[in-house]
Scaffold this active site. Structure first.
Site, PDB file in Angstrom:
ATOM      1  N   HIS A 190      97.482 -55.495 -34.292  1.00  0.00           N
ATOM      2  CA  HIS A 190      98.912 -55.202 -34.088  1.00  0.00           C
ATOM      3  C   HIS A 190      99.293 -54.856 -32.664  1.00  0.00           C
ATOM      4  CE1 HIS A 190      99.949 -54.986 -38.378  1.00  0.00           C
ATOM      5  NE2 HIS A 190      98.702 -54.571 -38.520  1.00  0.00           N
TER       6      HIS A 190
ATOM      7  N   LYS B  21     113.189 -46.141 -31.795  1.00  0.00           N
ATOM      8  CA  LYS B  21     111.791 -46.544 -31.953  1.00  0.00           C
ATOM      9  C   LYS B  21     110.945 -45.487 -31.265  1.00  0.00           C
ATOM     10  CE  LYS B  21     112.913 -50.590 -30.039  1.00  0.00           C
ATOM     11  NZ  LYS B  21     112.391 -51.879 -30.434  1.00  0.00           N
ATOM     12  N   ARG B  22     109.622 -45.523 -31.476  1.00  0.00           N
ATOM     13  CA  ARG B  22     108.754 -44.571 -30.785  1.00  0.00           C
ATOM     14  C   ARG B  22     109.074 -44.601 -29.294  1.00  0.00           C
ATOM     15  NH1 ARG B  22     103.661 -45.661 -30.188  1.00  0.00           N
ATOM     16  NH2 ARG B  22     103.806 -47.845 -30.744  1.00  0.00           N
TER      17      ARG B  22
ATOM     18  N   LYS C 237     108.281 -49.666 -24.115  1.00  0.00           N
ATOM     19  CA  LYS C 237     109.497 -49.979 -24.872  1.00  0.00           C
ATOM     20  C   LYS C 237     110.755 -49.738 -24.027  1.00  0.00           C
ATOM     21  CE  LYS C 237     107.339 -49.161 -29.399  1.00  0.00           C
ATOM     22  NZ  LYS C 237     107.533 -50.275 -30.333  1.00  0.00           N
TER      23      LYS C 237
ATOM     24  N   THR D 107     109.403 -54.877 -35.378  1.00  0.00           N
ATOM     25  CA  THR D 107     109.996 -55.138 -36.691  1.00  0.00           C
ATOM     26  C   THR D 107     111.359 -54.457 -36.825  1.00  0.00           C
ATOM     27  OG1 THR D 107     108.739 -53.249 -37.520  1.00  0.00           O
ATOM     28  CG2 THR D 107     107.811 -55.445 -37.930  1.00  0.00           C
TER      29      THR D 107
ATOM     30  N   LYS E 186     115.186 -55.626 -38.825  1.00  0.00           N
ATOM     31  CA  LYS E 186     116.046 -54.849 -39.717  1.00  0.00           C
ATOM     32  C   LYS E 186     117.491 -54.849 -39.210  1.00  0.00           C
ATOM     33  CE  LYS E 186     111.973 -52.347 -40.729  1.00  0.00           C
ATOM     34  NZ  LYS E 186     111.084 -51.235 -40.477  1.00  0.00           N
TER      35      LYS E 186
HETATM   36  N1  PLP Z   1     109.529 -46.303 -37.052  1.00  0.00           N
HETATM   37  C1  PLP Z   1     110.337 -46.428 -38.116  1.00  0.00           C
HETATM   38  C2  PLP Z   1     110.717 -45.188 -38.903  1.00  0.00           C
HETATM   39  C3  PLP Z   1     110.830 -47.669 -38.490  1.00  0.00           C
HETATM   40  O1  PLP Z   1     111.635 -47.789 -39.572  1.00  0.00           O
HETATM   41  C4  PLP Z   1     110.464 -48.799 -37.713  1.00  0.00           C
HETATM   42  C5  PLP Z   1     110.966 -50.130 -38.042  1.00  0.00           C
HETATM   43  O2  PLP Z   1     112.090 -50.273 -38.446  1.00  0.00           O
HETATM   44  C6  PLP Z   1     109.647 -48.629 -36.607  1.00  0.00           C
HETATM   45  C7  PLP Z   1     109.199 -47.377 -36.309  1.00  0.00           C
HETATM   46  C8  PLP Z   1     109.262 -49.774 -35.707  1.00  0.00           C
HETATM   47  O3  PLP Z   1     110.293 -50.091 -34.840  1.00  0.00           O
HETATM   48  P1  PLP Z   1     110.112 -51.124 -33.628  1.00  0.00           P
HETATM   49  O4  PLP Z   1     109.507 -52.368 -34.193  1.00  0.00           O
HETATM   50  O5  PLP Z   1     111.501 -51.330 -33.142  1.00  0.00           O
HETATM   51  O6  PLP Z   1     109.228 -50.464 -32.625  1.00  0.00           O
HETATM   52  C1  GFP Z   2     102.670 -52.157 -33.775  1.00  0.00           C
HETATM   53  C2  GFP Z   2     103.131 -53.075 -32.663  1.00  0.00           C
HETATM   54  C3  GFP Z   2     104.458 -53.720 -32.997  1.00  0.00           C
HETATM   55  C4  GFP Z   2     104.357 -54.432 -34.338  1.00  0.00           C
HETATM   56  C5  GFP Z   2     103.833 -53.480 -35.413  1.00  0.00           C
HETATM   57  C6  GFP Z   2     103.572 -54.192 -36.732  1.00  0.00           C
HETATM   58  O1  GFP Z   2     103.610 -51.140 -33.927  1.00  0.00           O
HETATM   59  O2  GFP Z   2     104.811 -54.636 -31.989  1.00  0.00           O
HETATM   60  O3  GFP Z   2     105.612 -54.900 -34.735  1.00  0.00           O
HETATM   61  O4  GFP Z   2     102.591 -52.888 -35.007  1.00  0.00           O
HETATM   62  O5  GFP Z   2     102.729 -55.297 -36.538  1.00  0.00           O
HETATM   63  F1  GFP Z   2     103.221 -52.377 -31.485  1.00  0.00           F
HETATM   64  P1  GFP Z   2     103.339 -49.619 -33.633  1.00  0.00           P
HETATM   65  O6  GFP Z   2     102.557 -49.094 -34.823  1.00  0.00           O
HETATM   66  O7  GFP Z   2     102.543 -49.568 -32.380  1.00  0.00           O
HETATM   67  O8  GFP Z   2     104.688 -49.023 -33.526  1.00  0.00           O
END
Ligand code: PLP
Ligand code: GFP
Length: 811
Positions: free
Chosen positions: A362, A548-549, A554, A659, A663
């Site tokens: 990932h 996001k985190r 990012k 992801t 959404k």
């Molecule tokens: N954290 C939460 C609570 C989420 O619902 C999601 C995805 O929707 C993520 C993290 C991952 O977000 P991103 O792919 O924008 O880093």
């Molecule tokens: C990691 C990657 C993302 C990817 C998700 C799911 O997320 O790019 O969309 O895995 O494959 F960084 P984190 O757990 O690091 O947020």
């Protein structure tokens, strides 16, 4: 299977009468029963939380019925099963999702209203199950929903952490972490299986008193599919001291110490590691990984042995999916069982292992790759280390035949890394070396070496998210509108049907209704913002969201610097020009890993800038900035439907997939994004003209890194960084390192992307003024989101990776 047994099972399936009824009156009776007998409150006097408990237990009963039937059916049919091993699941709340998948949403609402309660209010009583950090963990949760819905014979395995991801509390703009003891008020969604336990042994032959006697106890979470009776299992393990533990101390009379030592066993599953990208050398982390792997593999093999006595058919009956490298010790564990316990000859065992495992990677950020010091592994799991040495020896021998004595490459690809100070096990090479590898994004440097030699082992899969949670549960009015215009609810299981919205995208009636739904969602979000931060926001403004985190790659900092630029422009404008400004509400949210200083400073900067802007009467409604604390799944469910624009602005080449973007897209939010990971595929699907793309492309990044810092300077960028550096927002010393980083080194290329970022923002403003155009783009976003459903991803896994078929419980 005997005919007699089969007939018995058939008879059982015919006993449909025993199912609980789902009409509002029956539901009410069940809720009141649970209030009185399970929650032990008087049915004449109970509050919202107790009503939530009564309702949840009633829903749980219905899940259990289906779950039993599904498990029995799987047992009878004995299909090839998929076991999904993940150390993280970000499940969020379960109530709304369960009743939607069970198809009893309206009945529950009516039952409650007759009892004087409101469903939405009760749903808010539930806390989030946050057993994971971010994207990877939420992906597991989405995939489990799809596995159930698409009728696959699947089991999820994970750990039942007592403390989930920390709660983020903001004090004076600084992040503080507080423990999340999510089990405080009980958890109706799990079933403790006191009889499903396995011993987990550490330290090989060496006697160690602390952890030697640990038992894994199963907690089953039934996961219902939508539009099917299939209900699968997410089995989470908790550590308990075993009964035999430390008998010696009891016998010698050291009773108190013996009891205290017992408690230490429980620490193994007590806390989720926050994602600080440096698990290296953490003994507890390794213990968690092995504890998880050992219990899961014992359970899987026990189930296999219940109906088979020949291990050679294991690959026809079992597929194991490793979600990232965290559970990769499972490979050595299965080898140990086959070789040591089942007396398999090494090569025969290895052949089976290579056929049953696959893994998904990932990350493209190299610090994310986990390594374990060999001395730690050797002391904790000596037999596994021996096995890994042997795997590596065979692998390197085979490699030599392929590439000769290219020592550089041999050492790069070796599973064991010999550094100056430490010898490390490279988890990712252990899985890369033979297994089927699924990439969700571009390759990292390490995998390329392997890909060149064994391209056939590598697959690419686009991630996906479940439309059940991310539209049906979290955006019910959009859900109803889509069903109305498509004339069917079938898209909830077959999301490709969303493309049917394209032909109506220019229809003014749909546009009006679409805008109304979006406005109501914005209203809900605005109320939340006001309650949480006291900031009143205008519904006419564009809601621009980045949640996001918090991580440098990012680039939340790019967003904040962009906001400073916007503020600076408004301040320096003539009054008459201000009237042309498109009003914005900028919304940020996300947690910083507790040890990640730069990320924590970014949070503080956001608050410092917000304080300045929000109090400035020159600016008023033209610009507001709010930080939503404690970002989690429930917050995402509220924020995503209310967003007009969302930002996915990672430095190109660093986000494996993403992801969150999917959404927002499903919910008709427009994307402002770099071409990185999922946004590239999204633009292929909906057309780049329906997004605001900007920034360097992946292939341009290396040349940009070569450039001298001075040559990259963008004047607008230099100005906003200077404002921070000079203390315009206060905390001059504290923010100095952030400014130094982007000016001296700028590894994440904020400076070089800033100009095109501002252009993309200006394009978004322009499009927003033309509401008809904006709404059309929004409809086209939802219409093009079908490819990003986890149903599609899971179907691809089933077909191309695991070789499994649906197994649908027949009623
Ligand atoms: N954290 C939460 C609570 C989420 O619902 C999601 C995805 O929707 C993520 C993290 C991952 O977000 P991103 O792919 O924008 O880093
Ligand atoms: C990691 C990657 C993302 C990817 C998700 C799911 O997320 O790019 O969309 O895995 O494959 F960084 P984190 O757990 O690091 O947020």
């Amino acid at each position: 299977e005997s005919a007699e047994r089969r007939a018995k099972v058939e008879r059982m399936f015919e006993m449909m009468d025993r199912f609980l009824k789902n009409d509002p009156i029956s539901l009410q009776k069940d809720i009141l029963n649970h209030v009185e007998y399970t929650v032990a409150r008087s049915r004449f006097n109970f509050d919202d939380f107790e009503a939530y408990q009564g309702l949840s237990h009633s829903v749980r009963d219905r899940l259990i019925e289906r779950w039993h039937d599904t498990q029995l059916y799987f047992k009878r049919k004995d299909p090839k099963r998929i076991y999904f091993l993940s150390l993280e699941y970000l499940m969020g709340r379960s109530l709304s999702n369960s009743i939607i998948n069970l198809g009893i949403r309206d009945e529950c609402a009516e039952a409650l209203s007759q009892l004087g309660f409101e469903f939405e209010v009760l749903a808010e009583q539930e806390g989030d199950a946050a057993l994971g950090n971010g994207g990877l963990a939420r992906l597991s949760a989405c995939q489990i929903d799809s596995l159930a819905t698409m009728d696959y014979p699947a089991w999820g395995y994970g750990l039942r952490y007592q403390y989930g991801l920390f709660r983020q509390v903001i004090l004076d703009g600084y992040q503080h972490e507080q423990p999340d003891y999510w089990l405080n008020f009980g958890n109706p969604w799990e079933i403790e299986r006191v009889h499903v336990t396995y011993p987990v042994k550490f330290y090989g032959a060496v006697e160690e008193e602390d952890f030697n006697g640990v038992e894994a106890v199963a907690y089953d979470n039934p996961i219902p599919g939508y539009g099917t009776r299939n209900t699968i299992t997410l089995r989470l393990w908790a550590a308990k001291p075993s009964d035999l533990h430390d008998m010696e101390s009891y016998n010698t009379g050291d009773y108190i110490n013996a009891v205290v030592n017992r408690q230490k066993a429980e620490t193994i599953s007590s806390v989720l590691y926050p994602d600080d990208r440096s698990y290296q050398g953490k003994e507890l982390r390794l213990k968690q990984q092995y504890f998880f792997v050992s219990a899961s593999i014992q359970d899987i093999i026990r189930r296999f042995k219940d109906s088979h006595d020949n291990f050679d058919v294991l690959p026809e009956k079992v597929a194991l999916q490793l979600n990232d490298t965290h559970p990769s010790l499972a490979i050595a564990e299965v080898m140990r069982i086959l070789v040591d316990e089942e007396n398999f000859e090494w090569n025969r065992a290895w052949d089976i292992v290579c056929k049953i495992f696959s893994f998904t990677t990932h990350t493209v950020v190299s610090e994310g790759l986990e390594k374990i010091p060999i001395d730690l592994l050797g002391s904790l799991l000596p037999r596994h280390l021996e096995i890994i040495y042997e795997i590596n020896f065979n692998f390197v021998e085979e490699l030599k035949k392929r590439i000769g004595l290219d020592y550089d490459r041999l050492s790069r690809m070796s599973i064991i890394e010999e550094g100056a100070v430490k010898v490390l096990l490279k988890h990712h090479d252990l899985v890369n070396c033979y297994l089927l590898v699924v990439m969700v994004g571009t390759f990292d440097g390490d995998a390329v070496d392997f890909y060149e030699l064994w391209p056939q082992k590598f697959q690419y899969k686009t991630n996906g998210v479940t439309q059940r949670r991310w539209i049906v549960v979290s955006n019910p009015s959009l859900c109803a509108l889509i069903s109305k215009w498509l004339g069917t609810e079938a898209w909830i299981r077959n999301v490709d049907l969303l493309t049917g919205l394209r032909e109506h995208a220019a229809d003014t009636n749909l546009q009006q209704e679409w805008k109304m739904v979006r406005k109501v969602n914005k209203m809900r979000l605005a109320e939340y913002i006001e309650a949480m931060s006291g900031v009143k926001v205008s519904l006419d403004a564009m809601f621009d969201v980045q949640i996001k985190r918090i991580h440098e790659y990012k680039r939340q900092l790019l967003n904040i610097l962009g906001i400073i630029h916007r503020y600076d422009c408004i301040k320096n404008m003539k009054e008459s020009d201000r009237r042309k400004v498109v009003p914005r509400v900028c919304i940020l949210g996300g947690k910083a890993a507790p040890g990640y200083e730069a990320a924590k400073k970014i949070i503080k900067l956001c608050h410092a800038v917000a304080e300045k802007i929000n109090d400035d009467s020159d600016v008023g409604d033209l610009l507001k900035l709010v930080f939503i604390p404690d970002y989690n799944v429930s917050v995402a469910e509220l924020v995503i439907p209310g967003a007009d624009l969302s930002q996915h602005v990672s430095t190109a080449g660093l986000e494996a997939s993403g992801t969150g973007s999917m959404k927002f897209l499903m919910n008709g939010c427009l994307l402002l994004a770099t071409a990185d990971g999922s946004t590239v595929e999204i633009s292929e699907e909906i057309g780049a003209e329906n997004m605001f793309l900007f920034g360097a492309k992946v292939h341009e990044v290396p040349a940009l890194h070569e450039k001298e810092p001075d040559a990259k300077v963008n004047l607008q960028f230099a100005r906003v960084v200077r404002m921070v550096r000079d203390g315009y927002f206060g905390f001059q010393d504290y923010f100095k390192s952030l400014c130094d980083e982007v000016e001296d080194n700028d590894f994440y290329l904020l400076g070089s992307d800033f100009g095109s970022y501002l252009e993309a923002q200006a394009a978004a403003d322009k499009a927003f003024v033309d509401q008809e155009k904006w709404t059309r783009m929004s409809i086209l976003s939802t219409a093009g989101s079908g490819r990003f459903s986890s149903d599609r991803t899971i179907e691809e896994y089933a077909d191309k990776t695991w070789g499994i078929e649906p197994c649908r419980c027949p009623f």
